[in-house]
Structure formats: structure tokens, C-alpha cells
Motif scaffolding. Sequence first.
Motif, mmCIF file in Angstrom:
data_model
loop_
_atom_site.group_PDB
_atom_site.id
_atom_site.type_symbol
_atom_site.label_atom_id
_atom_site.label_comp_id
_atom_site.label_asym_id
_atom_site.label_seq_id
_atom_site.Cartn_x
_atom_site.Cartn_y
_atom_site.Cartn_z
ATOM 1 N N MET A 242 54.296 -19.714 0.398
ATOM 2 C CA MET A 242 53.159 -19.217 1.182
ATOM 3 C C MET A 242 53.400 -19.373 2.677
ATOM 4 S SD MET A 242 50.248 -17.750 0.736
ATOM 5 C CE MET A 242 48.763 -17.358 1.654
ATOM 6 N N GLY A 243 54.064 -20.480 3.038
ATOM 7 C CA GLY A 243 54.333 -20.705 4.448
ATOM 8 C C GLY A 243 55.245 -19.652 5.042
ATOM 9 N N SER A 244 56.287 -19.277 4.292
ATOM 10 C CA SER A 244 57.198 -18.250 4.799
ATOM 11 C C SER A 244 56.505 -16.903 4.891
ATOM 12 C CB SER A 244 58.428 -18.148 3.896
ATOM 13 O OG SER A 244 58.052 -17.782 2.578
ATOM 14 N N TYR A 245 55.605 -16.631 3.945
ATOM 15 C CA TYR A 245 54.861 -15.371 4.004
ATOM 16 C C TYR A 245 53.978 -15.322 5.254
ATOM 17 C CZ TYR A 245 51.036 -12.147 3.251
ATOM 18 O OH TYR A 245 50.103 -11.161 3.424
ATOM 19 N N LEU A 246 53.295 -16.448 5.557
ATOM 20 C CA LEU A 246 52.448 -16.490 6.743
ATOM 21 C C LEU A 246 53.263 -16.283 8.013
ATOM 22 C CD1 LEU A 246 49.954 -19.405 5.960
ATOM 23 C CD2 LEU A 246 49.444 -16.969 6.138
ATOM 24 N N LEU A 247 54.457 -16.866 8.052
ATOM 25 C CA LEU A 247 55.309 -16.674 9.218
ATOM 26 C C LEU A 247 55.704 -15.208 9.368
ATOM 27 C CD1 LEU A 247 57.652 -19.823 9.077
ATOM 28 C CD2 LEU A 247 55.801 -19.345 10.703
ATOM 29 N N ARG A 248 56.094 -14.575 8.248
ATOM 30 C CA ARG A 248 56.472 -13.162 8.312
ATOM 31 C C ARG A 248 55.287 -12.297 8.700
ATOM 32 N NH1 ARG A 248 58.897 -14.382 3.355
ATOM 33 N NH2 ARG A 248 57.296 -13.150 2.278
ATOM 34 N N ARG A 249 54.131 -12.571 8.106
ATOM 35 C CA ARG A 249 52.944 -11.753 8.383
ATOM 36 C C ARG A 249 52.471 -11.959 9.818
ATOM 37 N NH1 ARG A 249 50.097 -8.391 9.108
ATOM 38 N NH2 ARG A 249 48.504 -7.390 7.808
ATOM 39 N N THR A 250 52.558 -13.190 10.330
ATOM 40 C CA THR A 250 52.192 -13.444 11.725
ATOM 41 C C THR A 250 53.154 -12.746 12.669
ATOM 42 O OG1 THR A 250 51.263 -15.597 11.099
ATOM 43 C CG2 THR A 250 51.752 -15.240 13.428
ATOM 44 N N GLY A 251 54.437 -12.776 12.342
ATOM 45 C CA GLY A 251 55.415 -12.070 13.158
ATOM 46 C C GLY A 251 55.158 -10.576 13.198
ATOM 47 N N LEU A 252 54.783 -10.011 12.045
ATOM 48 C CA LEU A 252 54.467 -8.583 11.992
ATOM 49 C C LEU A 252 53.226 -8.275 12.824
ATOM 50 C CD1 LEU A 252 55.038 -5.787 10.825
ATOM 51 C CD2 LEU A 252 53.662 -6.419 8.827
ATOM 52 N N LEU A 253 52.234 -9.173 12.776
ATOM 53 C CA LEU A 253 51.023 -8.980 13.579
ATOM 54 C C LEU A 253 51.361 -8.992 15.072
ATOM 55 C CD1 LEU A 253 47.929 -8.856 13.962
ATOM 56 C CD2 LEU A 253 47.914 -11.356 13.842
ATOM 57 N N LEU A 254 52.157 -9.963 15.500
ATOM 58 C CA LEU A 254 52.521 -10.046 16.914
ATOM 59 C C LEU A 254 53.327 -8.826 17.347
ATOM 60 C CD1 LEU A 254 53.471 -13.833 17.163
ATOM 61 C CD2 LEU A 254 51.346 -12.719 17.891
ATOM 62 N N LEU A 255 54.214 -8.355 16.480
ATOM 63 C CA LEU A 255 54.990 -7.152 16.793
ATOM 64 C C LEU A 255 54.077 -5.938 16.918
ATOM 65 C CD1 LEU A 255 57.749 -5.816 17.176
ATOM 66 C CD2 LEU A 255 57.870 -5.548 14.681
ATOM 67 N N SER A 256 53.105 -5.834 16.025
ATOM 68 C CA SER A 256 52.158 -4.718 16.079
ATOM 69 C C SER A 256 51.323 -4.768 17.354
ATOM 70 C CB SER A 256 51.240 -4.747 14.856
ATOM 71 O OG SER A 256 51.983 -4.644 13.652
ATOM 72 N N LEU A 257 50.898 -5.973 17.731
ATOM 73 C CA LEU A 257 50.123 -6.124 18.964
ATOM 74 C C LEU A 257 50.947 -5.728 20.184
ATOM 75 C CD1 LEU A 257 48.274 -9.511 18.278
ATOM 76 C CD2 LEU A 257 47.310 -7.216 18.195
ATOM 77 N N ALA A 258 52.202 -6.168 20.218
ATOM 78 C CA ALA A 258 53.069 -5.816 21.344
ATOM 79 C C ALA A 258 53.288 -4.309 21.413
ATOM 80 C CB ALA A 258 54.411 -6.545 21.220
ATOM 81 N N LEU A 259 53.483 -3.691 20.260
ATOM 82 C CA LEU A 259 53.677 -2.243 20.226
ATOM 83 C C LEU A 259 52.421 -1.513 20.677
ATOM 84 C CD1 LEU A 259 55.554 0.088 19.460
ATOM 85 C CD2 LEU A 259 54.643 -0.027 17.133
ATOM 86 N N ALA A 260 51.252 -2.002 20.247
ATOM 87 C CA ALA A 260 49.988 -1.365 20.644
ATOM 88 C C ALA A 260 49.778 -1.450 22.146
ATOM 89 C CB ALA A 260 48.827 -2.030 19.902
ATOM 90 N N VAL A 261 50.047 -2.612 22.737
ATOM 91 C CA VAL A 261 49.899 -2.780 24.189
ATOM 92 C C VAL A 261 50.824 -1.829 24.930
ATOM 93 C CG1 VAL A 261 50.272 -4.377 26.100
ATOM 94 C CG2 VAL A 261 49.111 -5.165 24.042
ATOM 95 N N THR A 262 52.066 -1.736 24.482
ATOM 96 C CA THR A 262 53.048 -0.878 25.154
ATOM 97 C C THR A 262 52.668 0.593 25.042
ATOM 98 O OG1 THR A 262 54.775 -2.493 24.636
ATOM 99 C CG2 THR A 262 55.491 -0.296 25.286
ATOM 100 N N VAL A 263 52.294 1.028 23.843
ATOM 101 C CA VAL A 263 51.959 2.444 23.640
ATOM 102 C C VAL A 263 50.740 2.840 24.464
ATOM 103 C CG1 VAL A 263 51.123 4.106 21.927
ATOM 104 C CG2 VAL A 263 53.038 2.606 21.381
ATOM 105 N N LEU A 264 49.703 2.009 24.454
ATOM 106 C CA LEU A 264 48.506 2.328 25.229
ATOM 107 C C LEU A 264 48.816 2.405 26.726
ATOM 108 C CD1 LEU A 264 45.729 0.191 23.488
ATOM 109 C CD2 LEU A 264 45.900 2.677 23.569
ATOM 110 N N PHE A 265 49.609 1.478 27.209
ATOM 111 C CA PHE A 265 49.950 1.467 28.634
ATOM 112 C C PHE A 265 50.712 2.735 29.019
ATOM 113 C CE2 PHE A 265 52.692 0.471 32.219
ATOM 114 C CZ PHE A 265 51.838 -0.173 33.086
ATOM 115 N N VAL A 266 51.696 3.105 28.217
ATOM 116 C CA VAL A 266 52.527 4.269 28.541
ATOM 117 C C VAL A 266 51.761 5.564 28.375
ATOM 118 C CG1 VAL A 266 54.588 5.556 27.867
ATOM 119 C CG2 VAL A 266 54.665 3.052 27.997
#
Length: 325
Positions: free
Chosen positions: A1-25
Motif C-alpha cells: 500500500m505504501g508503494s502505491y501511495l507513493l506512485r499515486r502521489t507522484g502521478l498527482l504531482l506530475l498532473s498538477l505540474a502539467l496543469a500549471v504549465t498548460v494553463l500558463f502557456v
Amino acid sequence: MGSYLLRRTGLLLLSLALAVTVLFVVLRLLGNPVYALINLEATPEDIRAASAALGVDRPIFVQFADYIGGLFRGDLGTSFSSHLSVSDEILRRLNVTVPLTLISFALSVIIAIPVGFIAAWKSRTWYGTAFSALSQLGGAIPVFWVGILLVTLFALNLGVLPAGGFPRRDWEDPGAALTALTLPVLTIAIVSGSELARYVRSATLDILDRDYLRTARALGQPFSTALRRHALRNGIVPVISILAIQLATTFVGAVVVENVFALPGLGDMLIAGIRQQDFPNVQGVLLFSTILVLVIGFLGDVLQRVLDPRLRSSLSGNRRGKVSA
């Protein structure tokens, strides 16, 4: 479960970074914010001065770095039109959008669960078919159409509810505030509840066809007891993720419906920002909405994993398989 949370949190952070970049551009590709501050008779010197004031005369990478730095400080910029902090303005308008979203979501769940269950349990009866047809119809009608119909009926024809607006003092008078939200809440709940009812019906039909329910009935358990002990516990898990999606959808619907009923929430802020070419307001509302939707989806996914032992065991099985291999 811990590894899943790490992967899912990483995916969330990546999605947030992508959303910020796309909106800005994308917002900068759609237009130059300088033209929101100048008139048609502006000289080249006026344009250069406005560009320097907004900081858009600098390289795009420098602007993006400054924007990211502001996000880490909770600063979404300053509105061109009101000269107020975008962050403060969003927080102020959440006094309308958040209650509208939560009340609408709660009412849609109250509508969807019995309607979806009866539509599945009595699927071969006329009223089960009628419930199913109503949920299909309610989910197919655009939300702003439902709002217009309710305004026509309850505000214009019957005159029992206001057609729009919100008390200037917000929630100092809870009765007036709730009255103002009645039609918007009904509008969202009808559409959202109809869509959710279809998922509940599908999940219930799947449960009613399971072997463990038939076995419990064969052993002499009443239908209500078998349903409560075996079916509901297994059926609630897939509905959790649907509820998370529906909550995010309800929030988006609230932003749309606010414009139908002239509510001073995030929807009004977004539309006003678009009309006035107020880039900080538009960018702030879109970014806040995107982050909220992504976080709700993340929490719903994690909660589903926590509640479903089969998903937890599959994760453990995958880890053991990798080790043994």
C-alpha cells in the motif's frame, strides 16, 4: 500500500505540474494581457509601459519562474480590473461555491441511491423502468436548461422562489442565503443525481447477479438481510470512486450554474475575467478548479483502495510475485 501511495502521489504531482504549465502557456497564446489595460488610441510607448508594468516584456521562462514562485507563496497574482489579490478573491467567492457544491452533492446522493436501487431491483416492473427512464432523461438535459425551466416554473410562474442573486452580506442571514441557493441546488441535484442514479443502478444489477447473494438466499436468509450483510459491503466500493468523480463534476456544474442564477461565486469571477480580459482572474479560477478536481480524484482512488481488501491483496500479490521472480 505504501508503494502505491507513493506512485499515486507522484502521478498527482506530475498532473498538477502539467496543469500549471498548460494553463500558463495556453492563456498567453490566446492573447496578450497588455491589451486589457490600454485603449485603442494607445501609442507604442503606452504599450511598452503597460508591458513593463505587467512584466510581460521579459522572457517567457522568467515569467513562468516568477509565477511558480508566487504559487508556492499562495500568490495567484493581482486582478487587472479590481486590483485585488486573486487568492483573496477566490477565497471570498468560495462562500457561495462551496455550500452550493456540497448541498447539491448531498441532495444528488439522496436522490440517486433510492432511485438507482429501485430501478435495478424492480427492473422488470413498470415503475422500475420509469425510474430508469427518468434518470436517463435527467442526465441528458443540459444543466443550464434545467435551471431555466426551474426559474420559469418557480420564480416567474409561481413566484415562490427568487430567480437569482445572493444576499450582499453573504451568510449573515442564513435563511435568505439558503433561499437564494434553493433553485441552483435543485438544478445541479437533478442533473447530477440522475447521472449518479445510473451508476447506482448498474452497480446494484451487478450485485443482484452475484453468486454469494443467491447462496445467502438459498440458505434461508431474507432478501433484506442478505443484501445488508453481503451485497452492500461489496457494492459500496465501486461506488466510492464514482462519488469522487461526481463530487468533482458537481463542483464544475456549480461554476456553470452560478452564471444562470447570477450568484457571486467562482463562475461569476471566471466569466467576468474572460469578458474583461482579466488574465490573473481567469488563470486563478481555472487553476484552482483543476487542482481541486485532481485532488478529489486522488482521494477517491486512495479511499477505494483502503476499503477494498481485494485491491489491497492484489497489490501485495504483485509485490510477492516480483520478489519470488
